[in-house]
Design a protein around this motif. Structure first.
Motif, PDB file in Angstrom:
ATOM      1  N   THR A   1      37.162  -9.656  19.930  1.00 32.25           N
ATOM      2  CA  THR A   1      36.346 -10.823  19.552  1.00 32.25           C
ATOM      3  C   THR A   1      34.907 -10.514  19.887  1.00 32.25           C
ATOM      4  O   THR A   1      34.632  -9.809  20.852  1.00 32.25           O
ATOM      5  CB  THR A   1      36.799 -12.085  20.306  1.00 32.25           C
ATOM      6  OG1 THR A   1      36.944 -11.764  21.680  1.00 32.25           O
ATOM      7  CG2 THR A   1      38.071 -12.651  19.745  1.00 32.25           C
ATOM      8  N   PRO A   2      33.986 -11.059  19.157  1.00 28.30           N
ATOM      9  CA  PRO A   2      34.195 -11.849  17.932  1.00 28.30           C
ATOM     10  C   PRO A   2      34.615 -10.956  16.756  1.00 28.30           C
ATOM     11  O   PRO A   2      34.208  -9.823  16.685  1.00 28.30           O
ATOM     12  CB  PRO A   2      32.801 -12.426  17.642  1.00 28.30           C
ATOM     13  CG  PRO A   2      31.989 -12.176  18.873  1.00 28.30           C
ATOM     14  CD  PRO A   2      32.565 -10.991  19.544  1.00 28.30           C
TER      15      PRO A   2
ATOM     16  N   ASP B   1      38.784 -20.655  17.978  1.00 31.11           N
ATOM     17  CA  ASP B   1      38.789 -20.205  19.373  1.00 31.11           C
ATOM     18  C   ASP B   1      40.169 -19.622  19.662  1.00 31.11           C
ATOM     19  O   ASP B   1      41.183 -20.321  19.684  1.00 31.11           O
ATOM     20  CB  ASP B   1      38.502 -21.388  20.315  1.00 31.11           C
ATOM     21  CG  ASP B   1      38.502 -20.949  21.771  1.00 31.11           C
ATOM     22  OD1 ASP B   1      38.827 -19.760  22.038  1.00 31.11           O
ATOM     23  OD2 ASP B   1      38.179 -21.794  22.632  1.00 31.11           O
TER      24      ASP B   1
ATOM     25  N   VAL C   1      36.478 -16.301  17.804  1.00 31.19           N
ATOM     26  CA  VAL C   1      35.730 -16.097  19.048  1.00 31.19           C
ATOM     27  C   VAL C   1      36.623 -16.468  20.218  1.00 31.19           C
ATOM     28  O   VAL C   1      37.697 -17.056  20.045  1.00 31.19           O
ATOM     29  CB  VAL C   1      34.442 -16.964  19.097  1.00 31.19           C
ATOM     30  CG1 VAL C   1      33.448 -16.498  18.047  1.00 31.19           C
ATOM     31  CG2 VAL C   1      34.786 -18.442  18.936  1.00 31.19           C
TER      32      VAL C   1
ATOM     33  N   ALA D   1      30.375 -14.938  21.862  1.00 30.56           N
ATOM     34  CA  ALA D   1      30.779 -15.969  20.912  1.00 30.56           C
ATOM     35  C   ALA D   1      29.565 -16.796  20.485  1.00 30.56           C
ATOM     36  O   ALA D   1      29.341 -17.036  19.285  1.00 30.56           O
ATOM     37  CB  ALA D   1      31.836 -16.870  21.553  1.00 30.56           C
TER      38      ALA D   1
END
Lengths: 585, 105
Positions: free
Chosen positions: B65-66, B49, B17, B24
């Motif tokens: 992302t995610p 992260d 994420v 996220a």
């Protein structure tokens, strides 16, 4: 204040040189740093090549590391494409001892088989790019094939958001950012990218008379001057080259003469061709155009100068053999590398590519003398206007480098229509020699005419061109009743010459007197006009004087009137007024 | 919730994420809910992260992302998005057929 800022900002717009011939000139120094340049164009128009070349040049020549983010192709594909231009991507992405690599590759493709489950954004990619940029100290970043990304995002709102983030990233990193986008035109979904980009370059690719024509155009360049025209370009063996960038080359003007290789022709031209000039030789098939070119090259090599002979139809061996038959022996110069004979095949490539190849040859060989034989062969492929454009640029290039160029062109039509034939580029040529056959009295003789020769008091007379195993020469021809005589007829004519010589001299003397009289007349007229002008000037001076005088009197009178009306007693004024009134009128 | 066939193999997933963006937060919530419902025996979940560990993102070629990577049981699968489409998510994780409750929007 705003204006001052503007002024301060403009010269400060930093640019990253692309190192690509033409592109830096058109963009006034390269692509903007800290900003986004959009390369737009249809598939196959050369966007990726241009972007990659900018990166490779940056890495290799300007010590500016770069990152290539690929949305469309994987590393292997990109590296293979680059290798075809001689760019060694694998070695550039490797670490150099303790130093970071000069190039980094980020694969922006989604893994095959990945499943989408919900909304997403590009944070991952951008974080990776930014991380790599810091790691290698990138100065240039390319996002290749953003259209692929847009299709994947498939949501206008998300698209805009992600494009903004890419734009911000490029700005924040202070790099010269390049985004390539495949478009049919400049239209949605890329329209937002268009307004976001600071610099937009459009590449086009079309076919004209079966030849591929590529175009390069700067559509927009915020804060910088640029040349807005579309320029033809080629994808050559070493990448993109924009063949011409519209600026007129400055070239030296020589007064030195170089020999044509034929003494009598030199004599006709008052000493030969000017160095750095352009000579056009036109003629029907078999009129010895190549021979004239060969003689010129032989003369240059005999002086120890380098020469390049570009043949667009015959093979080098054929040229050498044929020229040897008229005692023009070039083999030794080929062996000593003074002369290079280069055969190209116009039908295989576009005029642009040919131009680029010829230019490469010229740069590699550095000749002082250049022959292109025949330029008309190039017209077999590609439009006439394209060939013409290429020819003009080639000549301009040769001229700017002080190369004396002779090119031949096949001409089949009548002599009357010749001036109108555009391929001859007769306006570009400094000297134009036309070769033809004249038949008569059972003979067929070659003739040579100097149609024009700039800066030279040349003879307009037709000469007979004589080729035999001793070499090439010219002979005078004689006209009888308006017909040029050659061969046997010339020999007869020669005897008559002495008799006519006196007549000619008399005629010349008469002509000269006529001109002298005319000149005297004009001189007299000029003097008369000058006298008239002088008298007019005198008249004007007188007029001015009288005007000044009258104005002075008038103002004195007005002062007097004011003084009487304002400052003096009424009775006295009345009295004096009564008395002086008649005189004032 | 109904009965599920026993999943013997350990379930290992990795979720990439970006910081605490809305996507996220949603992805993490959706994934945790799924684990609770379908993998009562637990699953090994690693959340990365990408802004803090960009090198790991590069190593795994994380583009968007995610992104969720299912490392075990095989085959390895990648799922991107905020995992709000449960049907697709279950399908990709090989958990289809286990679903008894109607999918959540």
């Amino acid at each position: 204040m705003a204006r001052k800022n503007q002024k301060e900002r403009e010269p400060r717009l930093a640019k990253a040189q692309t190192g690509i011939d033409g592109v830096d000139e058109i963009t006034g120094g390269g692509l903007p740093r800290g900003r986004t340049t959009l390369l737009a164009g249809p598939a196959g128009s050369g966007k990726t090549v241009l972007a990659l070349q900018t990166l490779v040049n940056g890495a290799r020549r300007f010590d500016e590391p770069g990152i290539f983010v690929a949305f469309e192709e994987g590393f292997q594909q990109v590296a293979a494409n680059a290798a075809s231009f001689g760019w060694e991507i694998p070695s550039l992405v490797q670490k150099r001892g303790r130093r970071s690599p000069r190039l980094a590759f980020v694969d922006g493709r989604l893994s095959p088989g990945a499943v989408q489950a919900g909304t997403f954004d590009l944070s991952g990619l951008l974080a990776a790019v930014e991380f790599r940029a810091k790691e290698i100290g990138a100065k240039r970043i390319v996002f290749d094939g953003i259209d692929v990304l847009l299709v994947m995002l498939n949501d206008p709102r998300v698209e805009r958001g992600e494009m903004c983030r890419i734009h911000d990233l490029l700005e924040r990193a202070g790099v010269a950012g390049v985004v390539t986008m495949s478009t049919a035109g400049l239209e949605p979904p890329g329209s937002f990218m268009l307004s976001l980009s600071d610099c937009i370059i459009q590449l086009t690719h079309r076919l004209a008379e079966r030849a591929s024509i590529r175009g390069f155009r700067v559509v927009k360049y915020r804060g910088s001057a640029f040349i807005a025209n579309e320029f033809p370009f080629a994808i050559a063996s070493q990448g993109i080259e924009v063949a011409d960038f519209g600026t007129r080359p400055k070239y030296r003007v020589f007064t030195e003469r170089v020999s044509s290789g034929i003494p009598r022709l030199d004599h006709m031209l008052a000493g030969g061709y000017f160095r750095g000039s352009t000579v056009l030789v036109t003629g029907m098939p078999g009129t010895a155009k190549t021979t004239l070119a060969g003689a010129f090259v032989a003369a240059a090599c005999a002086r120890g100068e380098r020469a390049l002979y570009i043949s667009l139809d015959e093979q080098p061996a054929e040229i050498l053999r044929n020229l040897a038959s008229v005692s023009i022996r070039l083999e030794r110069y080929v062996r000593s590398r003074l002369l290079e004979i280069y055969a190209d095949h116009p039908q295989e490539t576009s005029p642009e590519e040919q131009f680029v190849r010829m230019r490469q040859r010229i740069r590699a060989h550095r000749p002082s003398t250049l022959v292109i034989d025949p330029i008309s062969a190039a017209i077999r492929m590609g439009g006439q206007s394209t060939v013409l454009g290429v020819a003009e640029r080639l000549l301009a290039m040769a001229k700017s480098e002080g190369i004396t160029t002779l090119w031949t062109s096949l001409y089949q039509g009548s002599e009357e229509a010749m001036e109108a034939t555009p391929l001859h580029v007769s306006t570009v040529a400094d000297t134009w020699i036309h070769l033809s056959y004249r038949a008569g009295r059972g003979e067929r003789n070659r003739s040579l005419t100097v149609i024009k020769s700039r800066g030279t008091g040349h003879s307009h007379q037709v000469r007979e061109l004589i080729l035999d195993d001793r070499g090439v020469d010219l002979a005078d021809v004689y006209t009888v009743g308006g017909e040029a005589l050659m061969g046997t007829a010339r020999w007869e004519g020669e005897r008559a010459e002495v008799a006519t010589q006196r007549d000619v001299e008399a005629e010349e003397a008469r002509k000269r007197r006529e001109l002298e009289i005319l000149a005297a007349e004009i001189r007299a007229q000029t003097e008369g006009l000058e006298r008239r002008r002088e008298s007019l000037a005198a008249e004007m001076r007188l007029l001015d004087q009288s005007i000044t005088l009258r104005e002075r009197n008038e103002s004195r009178r007005q002062q007097e009137v004011r003084a009487r009306r304002g400052g003096e007693p009424a009775s006295r004024a009345g009295r004096r007024k009564g008395r002086s009134a008649p005189t004032e009128d | 919730m109904g009965k599920r066939p026993d999943r013997r193999e350990s379930f290992v997933v990795r979720l990439y994420v970006a910081d605490r963006e809305a996507t996220a937060v949603r992805a993490i919530a959706n994934l945790e809910a799924l684990c609770r419902e379908f993998l009562p025996s637990g699953c090994e979940l690693e959340i990365i992260d990408i802004l803090r560990e960009p090198q790991r993102g590069l190593d795994d070629s994380i583009m968007v992302t995610p992104t969720l990577i299912k490392l075990a049981p095989p085959p390895v699968r990648r799922i991107f998005g905020d995992l709000s489409n449960r049907g697709r998510l279950l399908d990709a994780l090989g958990l289809t057929g286990l679903e008894l409750s109607p999918p959540r929007p």
